[in-house]
Each structure stands twice: as structure tokens, then as C-alpha cells.
Design a protein around this motif. Structure first.
Motif, PDB file in Angstrom:
ATOM      1  N   ASN A 110      -6.916   1.892  -3.548  1.00  0.00           N
ATOM      2  CA  ASN A 110      -7.464   0.651  -2.992  1.00  0.00           C
ATOM      3  C   ASN A 110      -7.737  -0.393  -4.072  1.00  0.00           C
ATOM      4  O   ASN A 110      -7.685  -1.596  -3.799  1.00  0.00           O
ATOM      5  CB  ASN A 110      -8.716   0.963  -2.169  1.00  0.00           C
ATOM      6  CG  ASN A 110      -8.342   1.647  -0.869  1.00  0.00           C
ATOM      7  OD1 ASN A 110      -7.389   1.245  -0.218  1.00  0.00           O
ATOM      8  ND2 ASN A 110      -9.066   2.694  -0.505  1.00  0.00           N
ATOM      9  N   THR A 111      -8.000   0.048  -5.283  1.00  0.00           N
ATOM     10  CA  THR A 111      -8.169  -0.931  -6.358  1.00  0.00           C
ATOM     11  C   THR A 111      -6.822  -1.569  -6.698  1.00  0.00           C
ATOM     12  O   THR A 111      -6.738  -2.771  -6.954  1.00  0.00           O
ATOM     13  CB  THR A 111      -8.762  -0.282  -7.623  1.00  0.00           C
ATOM     14  OG1 THR A 111      -9.862   0.524  -7.244  1.00  0.00           O
ATOM     15  CG2 THR A 111      -9.222  -1.318  -8.613  1.00  0.00           C
ATOM     16  N   MET A 112      -5.775  -0.735  -6.682  1.00  0.00           N
ATOM     17  CA  MET A 112      -4.442  -1.264  -6.990  1.00  0.00           C
ATOM     18  C   MET A 112      -4.059  -2.347  -5.971  1.00  0.00           C
ATOM     19  O   MET A 112      -3.624  -3.438  -6.326  1.00  0.00           O
ATOM     20  CB  MET A 112      -3.447  -0.112  -6.907  1.00  0.00           C
ATOM     21  CG  MET A 112      -2.437  -0.075  -8.004  1.00  0.00           C
ATOM     22  SD  MET A 112      -1.414   1.382  -7.814  1.00  0.00           S
ATOM     23  CE  MET A 112      -2.215   2.527  -8.894  1.00  0.00           C
ATOM     24  N   VAL A 164       0.847  -1.203   0.000  1.00  0.00           N
ATOM     25  CA  VAL A 164       0.000   0.000   0.000  1.00  0.00           C
ATOM     26  C   VAL A 164       0.874   1.241   0.000  1.00  0.00           C
ATOM     27  O   VAL A 164       0.685   2.162  -0.805  1.00  0.00           O
ATOM     28  CB  VAL A 164      -0.944   0.003   1.229  1.00  0.00           C
ATOM     29  CG1 VAL A 164      -1.772   1.274   1.277  1.00  0.00           C
ATOM     30  CG2 VAL A 164      -1.847  -1.223   1.196  1.00  0.00           C
ATOM     31  N   ASP A 165       1.841   1.251   0.899  1.00  0.00           N
ATOM     32  CA  ASP A 165       2.653   2.453   1.030  1.00  0.00           C
ATOM     33  C   ASP A 165       3.647   2.609  -0.121  1.00  0.00           C
ATOM     34  O   ASP A 165       3.768   3.678  -0.708  1.00  0.00           O
ATOM     35  CB  ASP A 165       3.401   2.402   2.373  1.00  0.00           C
ATOM     36  CG  ASP A 165       4.072   3.735   2.645  1.00  0.00           C
ATOM     37  OD1 ASP A 165       3.349   4.746   2.665  1.00  0.00           O
ATOM     38  OD2 ASP A 165       5.305   3.774   2.800  1.00  0.00           O
ATOM     39  N   ARG A 166       4.327   1.501  -0.452  1.00  0.00           N
ATOM     40  CA  ARG A 166       5.417   1.620  -1.433  1.00  0.00           C
ATOM     41  C   ARG A 166       4.905   1.785  -2.861  1.00  0.00           C
ATOM     42  O   ARG A 166       5.577   2.386  -3.696  1.00  0.00           O
ATOM     43  CB  ARG A 166       6.323   0.369  -1.374  1.00  0.00           C
ATOM     44  CG  ARG A 166       7.142   0.236  -0.122  1.00  0.00           C
ATOM     45  CD  ARG A 166       8.242   1.265  -0.005  1.00  0.00           C
ATOM     46  NE  ARG A 166       9.312   1.189  -0.987  1.00  0.00           N
ATOM     47  CZ  ARG A 166      10.461   0.554  -0.809  1.00  0.00           C
ATOM     48  NH1 ARG A 166      10.685  -0.079   0.315  1.00  0.00           N
ATOM     49  NH2 ARG A 166      11.406   0.557  -1.741  1.00  0.00           N
ATOM     50  N   VAL A 167       3.738   1.210  -3.159  1.00  0.00           N
ATOM     51  CA  VAL A 167       3.275   1.242  -4.551  1.00  0.00           C
ATOM     52  C   VAL A 167       1.952   2.003  -4.692  1.00  0.00           C
ATOM     53  O   VAL A 167       1.896   3.045  -5.353  1.00  0.00           O
ATOM     54  CB  VAL A 167       3.134  -0.182  -5.138  1.00  0.00           C
ATOM     55  CG1 VAL A 167       2.723  -0.110  -6.609  1.00  0.00           C
ATOM     56  CG2 VAL A 167       4.441  -0.947  -5.004  1.00  0.00           C
ATOM     57  N   SER A 168       0.893   1.506  -4.046  1.00  0.00           N
ATOM     58  CA  SER A 168      -0.439   2.077  -4.319  1.00  0.00           C
ATOM     59  C   SER A 168      -0.506   3.555  -3.953  1.00  0.00           C
ATOM     60  O   SER A 168      -0.962   4.386  -4.747  1.00  0.00           O
ATOM     61  CB  SER A 168      -1.517   1.332  -3.541  1.00  0.00           C
ATOM     62  OG  SER A 168      -1.379  -0.047  -3.712  1.00  0.00           O
ATOM     63  N   ILE A 169      -0.065   3.882  -2.744  1.00  0.00           N
ATOM     64  CA  ILE A 169      -0.149   5.287  -2.329  1.00  0.00           C
ATOM     65  C   ILE A 169       0.810   6.131  -3.161  1.00  0.00           C
ATOM     66  O   ILE A 169       0.450   7.190  -3.656  1.00  0.00           O
ATOM     67  CB  ILE A 169       0.176   5.449  -0.818  1.00  0.00           C
ATOM     68  CG1 ILE A 169      -0.925   4.788   0.009  1.00  0.00           C
ATOM     69  CG2 ILE A 169       0.330   6.916  -0.444  1.00  0.00           C
ATOM     70  CD1 ILE A 169      -0.780   4.945   1.506  1.00  0.00           C
TER      71      ILE A 169
END
Ligand code: HEM
Length: 424
Positions: free
Chosen positions: A270-272, A160-165
Motif C-alpha cells: 500500500n505504500t508503493m 496495485v496488481d501489476r506492480v505493488s502486489i
């Protein structure tokens, strides 16, 4: 291995208990909007039972104000496409299950009715034309590549942190032409804007207010710079130079900015994350994708259905009316549960299965319908498509190695953290 098996057994037991509870509770006591059901992912049997037994349901026994739940695909379409009957207006309560509390009531065009809604929507829609998206695609791809190249191998990290966000924040900073080094402020403001006190995001209403004031001050400064400069191609400049939006009062400006931040950030993020989780939970589908990367085109809408990043939208009845045979009174709150409509077995075949090559993957409600249908949907799809093209080029697989931590909210269906590992 044993740890994984135990976790799977615990999850199955949690789902079994949820099913038992959902089927032994009287329908009159159902409160499907309880955030805990979303946080522990036990919402499914509750909505399944509503779709079967009382698809338009009135809840008057919850800690919040009474509300109708509309849970079937076609009934949701009916509400969403009849904006003359069902209002989004913030002054009547807005678009969330709970009436907008004081301090959250920034007016934005998602929570406006006609004619103001369309006039304001038109000013930002050029950002999302196919031609402009083609331009953006080059930048998105380049940036996605850099983020993915920097990921560790054989080491657990939070996807979540490294990619999606990171990727959605970069995209948003580009849309607003926001100061690059400070782009994580956008993420924080997006989270804070919809957070309830004690949600883990903010402790109190006062803390939330203070952070939103900071956001308002920051954007007011940027707005003043853009108003006085030549028109440019970013969202703020577009609004600053359009007749419909340039004279907006400060609250309206804030409302539209928060709308675009939340719209662009939370949902795509969130979809990612949801896509990595869904493919790991369905290894046969992941294999299919690796064998044929052209399936990304249908996997993207499928995962948007599967995740349903915004679980609901709410309307307020402007007149006495009827939905699915139930009498709705003027002023009633009507909640469209997209997350349930997306699992409606009468419209979607095998809706509880994640199938990346479905024949009609765009049959879903995640973007809404009618005049408020998501203005950024093509951008969201584009982002997801590029990320997956770039991930497949680089990694044979991204393994989920722990449990997702889900958000405490029945609006944003989100994932706070997802531990993953990329084998060397
Ligand atoms: C997977 C990603 C996304 C999902 C699931 C999603 C979902 C939605 C939904 C359900 C609505 C409301 C529809 C209604 O009330 O009937 C909406 C509206 C909206 N979305 Fe999205 N969205 C996504 C991505 C984006 C992006 C990338 C942006 C832009 C940066 C965006 C901006 C907006 C705006 C501005 C509205 C208000 C439209 C209006 O009121 O006319 N969304 N979106």
C-alpha cells in the motif's frame, strides 16, 4: 479532461460534506474507527477536530465495544513506549480496535507482552540486519527490474496488481523461501487474514476460516520439511531451528506466520501504490524527484508517513492510568491513531502537505515505537527505495488515470486498485 475535472469537483464536494458532518456532530457521537471513513478517505476532518478539541476521546456510542482514541503524536508515543501499562496481549483483546473475534486469535508476537514477545521477536530479527538486507537488495533490484520491464506502454493497467502486489509478494516468497509458482497464495492469505465478512474479500466468517485452514496446512507442511532439514536463512527455517520458537504450538506458529505475511505484504504494497498516487496528486513534487533522484531517500519515509499503511494499533490498559489528563480505567481499550498523529501540526510542520524533501522525514509514527516497533522497517524502506530507483530509470512518468479504490478497513489503510498509464 472534462471527466477529470468532474471527478475532482466530486471529490472536493465529498470532502466538503465530510468536513461539515465532522464539525456538526457532537463529540460524544464520534466513532473515528468507522471503516467507511477510510474507504472514502473522509477521515481527515474527524481526526483534525479530535486533535483540536478532544485529543483523548472516549467513544461509547458505536456499534462496537467502547474505546479510547489517542490522536496526538506525543500521547501516542506515551502509550506505545509504556508497554508495562498498555498491553498488546491477544487474551485481553489484542492490537486491533475490535477485540479479536473467535477464529482470528492466532497468538503471534505482535500481540504478546514481555517476556514471550522479545524471545520470539529475536528469532526473526537476524533477517533484517543491514548485512542481510544488502544481500537481499541485489535480488530485489533484479526482480523489480523484470516486473517493470514487462509493463505495457500507453495502456491503462492496475498498478496495485501489476506492480505493488507482484513485487511485495515476490519479496515475501523470498523471505519464506516459499514455492515460487504459488506465491500469490501469500497475497490471498494476507488479505483474508484481516478481512471482515462481506468486505469484498470474503463473504462469510466460514469462508475465511476455510482459507485460513488451507494456509495453516500449507505452512505446517513447509515447517515440517524445514525442521527436519539443515538450518537455512529463511524465516521459517530460522523459527524452526530456534529454541524460542521451535516448540511453538500450531496456533502460535500460524500467528507468527500470518504476522510476517501481513507485516511484509499489505503495508509495503500500500505504500508503493500510495507513492504513485501522492506524486500524481502533487506534480511539483514528482517533478522535483525526476530532477533529483537522490530525493528518493527522503521521499520514502515521507510517503510512509503520508500513507500510514496501518492506521492504528490498539492496547488494553493493565492498570488505572491517565493520558492527556483523561482517566483511563484498567481493562479499557486504547487506540493509537498513527494516521492522526502523523498529521499532528504541533509536531510536524505542514503535516497535510506531501513534501519529498522535508528536513526530518523520519518524524512519523507509521512503524510504531517501543518494543513492538516494526521489525521489518528497514526492509520496507529498502524495497520502496529500489522500486523508485528502477522506475525513475525506466519511465519519465507513471500517470494515474482514474480513481483509487480504497479498502474498507480502519486498520489497513490500503488501496485495492489504481488505474495508471505509462506514456510511450
Ligand atoms: C511500510 C511498511 C510497514 C509499515 C508501515 C509497518 C508498520 C508496523 C507497525 C505499526 C507495527 C506495530 C508497532 C506497534 O505495535 O507498536 C509493526 C510491527 C511489525 N512489523 Fe511492520 N510495517 C511495515 C513493513 C513490514 C515488513 C516488510 C515486515 C516483514 C516482513 C514487517 C513485519 C513486522 C512485524 C513482525 C512486526 C511485529 C513486531 C513486534 O511485535 O515486535 N513489517 N509494523
Amino acid at each position: 479532461m472534462n471527466v477529470q475535472r468532474t471527478v475532482r469537483a466530486d471529490k472536493a464536494e465529498l470532502q466538503r460534506q465530510a468536513r461539515e458532518e465532522a464539525y456538526s456532530t457532537a463529540l460524544k457521537d464520534f466513532h473515528p474507527g468507522a471503516p467507511r471513513l477510510f474507504q472514502n478517505d473522509t477521515l481527515w476532518p474527524w481526526f483534525e477536530r479530535l486533535r483540536k478539541e478532544e485529543p483523548v476521546h472516549y467513544c461509547s456510542s458505536s456499534p462496537i465495544e467502547p474505546y479510547w482514541s489517542v490522536t496526538k503524536y506525543n500521547d501516542i508515543m506515551h502509550v506505545d513506549t509504556n508497554h508495562g501499562i498498555f498491553s498488546s496481549d491477544v487474551s485481553l483483546g489484542g492490537i486491533l480496535l475490535r477485540d479479536v473475534p473467535p477464529g482470528y486469535d492466532y497468538p503471534s508476537f505482535i500481540a504478546m507482552d514481555q517476556p514471550r514477545h522479545s524471545a520470539q521477536r529475536k528469532t526473526v530479527s537476524p533477517m533484517f540486519t543491514p548485512a542481510h538486507l544488502d544481500e537481499l537488495a541485489v535480488l530485489i533490484r533484479e526482480r523489480a527490474g523484470k516486473v517493470l520491464d514487462g509493463l505495457p506502454r500507453n495502456e491503462t493497467f492496475n498498478f496495485v496488481d501489476r506492480v505493488s502486489i507482484e513485487l511485495t509478494t515476490q519479496m515475501l516468497a523470498t523471505l519464506f523461501d516459499f514455492p515460487w509458482e504459488e506465491r500469490r497464495k501469500l497475497t490471498r492469505w494476507s488479505d483474508v487474514s484481516t478481512a471482515l465478512p462481506k468486505s469484498g474479500i470474503v463473504e462469510s466468517a466460514e469462508q475465511r476460516r476455510a482459507e485460513m485452514d488451507e494456509c495453516a496446512a500449507y505452512f505446517t507442511k513447509l515447517w515440517n520439511e524445514r525442521v527436519n532439514a539443515e538450518p537455512r536463512n529463511d524465516l521459517l527455517s530460522m523459527m524452526a531451528h530456534s529454541e524460542a520458537t521451535r516448540h511453538m504450538d500450531p496456533d502460535n506458529l500460524m500467528g507468527n506466520i500470518i504476522l510476517l505475511i501481513v507485516g511484509g505484504n499489505d503495508t509495503t504494497r500500500n505504500t508503493m501504490t500510495g507513492s504513485v498516487l501522492a506524486l500524481n496528486e502533487n506534480p511539483d513534487q514528482y517533478q522535483k524527484l525526476r530532477d533529483n533522484s537522490a530525493l528518493i531517500d527522503s521521499m520514502v519515509p515521507e510517503v510512509i508517513r503520508w500513507q500510514t499503511p496501518l492506521a492504528h494499533m490498539r492496547r488494553t490498559a493493565l492498570v488505572d492510568t491517565e493520558i492527556g489528563g483523561k482517566k483511563i480505567r484498567k481493562g479499557d481499550r486504547v487506540v493509537m491513531w498513527y494516521v492522526s498523529g502523523n498529521r499532528d501540526e504541533e509536531v510536524i510542520e505542514n503535516p497535510n502537505d506531501f513534501i519529498i524533501d522535508r528536513p526530518r522525514p523520519r518524524t512519523h509514527l507509521s512503524f510504531g515505537f517501543g518494543i513492538h516497533r516494526c521489525v521489518g522497517m528497514r526492509l520496507a524502506e529498502l524495497q520502496l527505495k529500489i522500486v523508485w530507483q528502477e522506475m525513475l530509470k525506466r519511465f519519465d512518468r507513471i500517470e494515474v488515470v482514474g480513481e483509487p479504490k480504497r479498502v474498507y478497513s480502519s486498520f489497513v489503510r490500503g488501496i485495492e486498485s489504481l488505474p495508471v498509464r505509462i506514456p510511450a
